[in-house]
Design a protein around this motif. Structure first.
Motif, PDB file in Angstrom:
ATOM      1  N   LYS A  74      62.008   6.793  29.278  1.00 34.39           N
ATOM      2  CA  LYS A  74      63.224   7.430  28.774  1.00 34.39           C
ATOM      3  C   LYS A  74      63.854   6.613  27.653  1.00 34.39           C
ATOM      4  N   GLU A  75      63.862   5.299  27.808  1.00 33.45           N
ATOM      5  CA  GLU A  75      64.416   4.433  26.765  1.00 33.45           C
ATOM      6  C   GLU A  75      63.600   4.526  25.476  1.00 33.45           C
ATOM      7  N   LYS A  76      62.286   4.522  25.604  1.00 28.57           N
ATOM      8  CA  LYS A  76      61.403   4.634  24.442  1.00 28.57           C
ATOM      9  C   LYS A  76      61.633   5.967  23.732  1.00 28.57           C
ATOM     10  N   PHE A  77      61.766   7.039  24.504  1.00 23.05           N
ATOM     11  CA  PHE A  77      62.000   8.352  23.912  1.00 23.05           C
ATOM     12  C   PHE A  77      63.345   8.384  23.185  1.00 23.05           C
ATOM     13  N   THR A  78      64.352   7.762  23.763  1.00 23.42           N
ATOM     14  CA  THR A  78      65.666   7.706  23.118  1.00 23.42           C
ATOM     15  C   THR A  78      65.576   6.971  21.788  1.00 23.42           C
ATOM     16  N   GLN A  79      64.837   5.878  21.755  1.00 24.30           N
ATOM     17  CA  GLN A  79      64.634   5.136  20.499  1.00 24.30           C
ATOM     18  C   GLN A  79      63.903   6.010  19.479  1.00 24.30           C
ATOM     19  N   ASN A  80      62.837   6.670  19.929  1.00 24.24           N
ATOM     20  CA  ASN A  80      62.073   7.547  19.039  1.00 24.24           C
ATOM     21  C   ASN A  80      62.945   8.688  18.511  1.00 24.24           C
ATOM     22  N   LEU A  81      63.769   9.253  19.391  1.00 23.88           N
ATOM     23  CA  LEU A  81      64.629  10.362  18.994  1.00 23.88           C
ATOM     24  C   LEU A  81      65.653   9.910  17.954  1.00 23.88           C
ATOM     25  N   SER A  82      66.160   8.716  18.119  1.00 24.17           N
ATOM     26  CA  SER A  82      67.114   8.172  17.156  1.00 24.17           C
ATOM     27  C   SER A  82      66.470   8.034  15.774  1.00 24.17           C
ATOM     28  N   THR A  83      65.260   7.531  15.732  1.00 20.56           N
ATOM     29  CA  THR A  83      64.521   7.401  14.476  1.00 20.56           C
ATOM     30  C   THR A  83      64.227   8.780  13.891  1.00 20.56           C
ATOM     31  N   PHE A  84      63.787   9.695  14.740  1.00 24.50           N
ATOM     32  CA  PHE A  84      63.494  11.069  14.324  1.00 24.50           C
ATOM     33  C   PHE A  84      64.743  11.694  13.705  1.00 24.50           C
ATOM     34  N   ARG A  85      65.867  11.570  14.370  1.00 23.48           N
ATOM     35  CA  ARG A  85      67.129  12.140  13.894  1.00 23.48           C
ATOM     36  C   ARG A  85      67.532  11.536  12.542  1.00 23.48           C
ATOM     37  N   ARG A  86      67.392  10.221  12.415  1.00 16.15           N
ATOM     38  CA  ARG A  86      67.724   9.552  11.158  1.00 16.15           C
ATOM     39  C   ARG A  86      66.850  10.069  10.020  1.00 16.15           C
ATOM     40  N   ASP A  87      65.540  10.192  10.274  1.00 20.34           N
ATOM     41  CA  ASP A  87      64.617  10.682   9.250  1.00 20.34           C
ATOM     42  C   ASP A  87      64.955  12.115   8.840  1.00 20.34           C
ATOM     43  N   VAL A  88      65.201  12.965   9.820  1.00 16.91           N
ATOM     44  CA  VAL A  88      65.520  14.363   9.534  1.00 16.91           C
ATOM     45  C   VAL A  88      66.841  14.465   8.763  1.00 16.91           C
ATOM     46  N   ALA A  89      67.801  13.646   9.131  1.00 17.07           N
ATOM     47  CA  ALA A  89      69.104  13.678   8.462  1.00 17.07           C
ATOM     48  C   ALA A  89      68.989  13.285   6.995  1.00 17.07           C
ATOM     49  N   ASN A  90      67.975  12.550   6.638  1.00 16.65           N
ATOM     50  CA  ASN A  90      67.788  12.121   5.252  1.00 16.65           C
ATOM     51  C   ASN A  90      67.086  13.162   4.387  1.00 16.65           C
TER      52      ASN A  90
END
Length: 102
Positions: A74-90
């Motif tokens: 779950k922690e790894k997925f949260t980290q991945n999701l944060s990166t995913f969200r940052r990339d998409v937001a850009n």
């Protein structure tokens, strides 16, 4: 539900990734086929020149994620999701996200 959560991550100003990541991971693991079709629909909704990038970001989202809901996973997925969200937001704001199966 999965479509709504993913749409929030993609298109909304979601400041609490943790609260989104927990249910999203469970839904992805439970409904892998639906997730796959939703992911493909979102990728196809992107301009052709951005489809490969979006596909890679979806791959990275699940990188290192096992088929379980352990704390570590779950922690790894949260980290991945944060990166995913940052990339998409850009991505340029003119890009829209279509989750056709809302």
């Amino acid at each position: 539900m999965m479509s709504s959560l993913l749409n929030n991550v993609l298109a909304e100003d979601c400041r609490n990734q943790w609260s989104m990541s927990r249910p999203l991971l469970v839904l992805i693991l439970l409904y892998e086929d639906y997730y796959r079709s939703l992911k493909e629909s979102i990728i196809r909704g992107q301009p052709v020149e951005k489809q490969q990038t979006m596909a890679q970001w979806f791959e990275d989202l699940m990188l290192g994620i096992g088929r379980n809901v352990s704390s570590k996973n779950k922690e790894k997925f949260t980290q991945n999701l944060s990166t995913f969200r940052r990339d998409v937001a850009n991505l340029p704001k003119s890009t829209t996200y279509s989750t056709a199966d809302d």
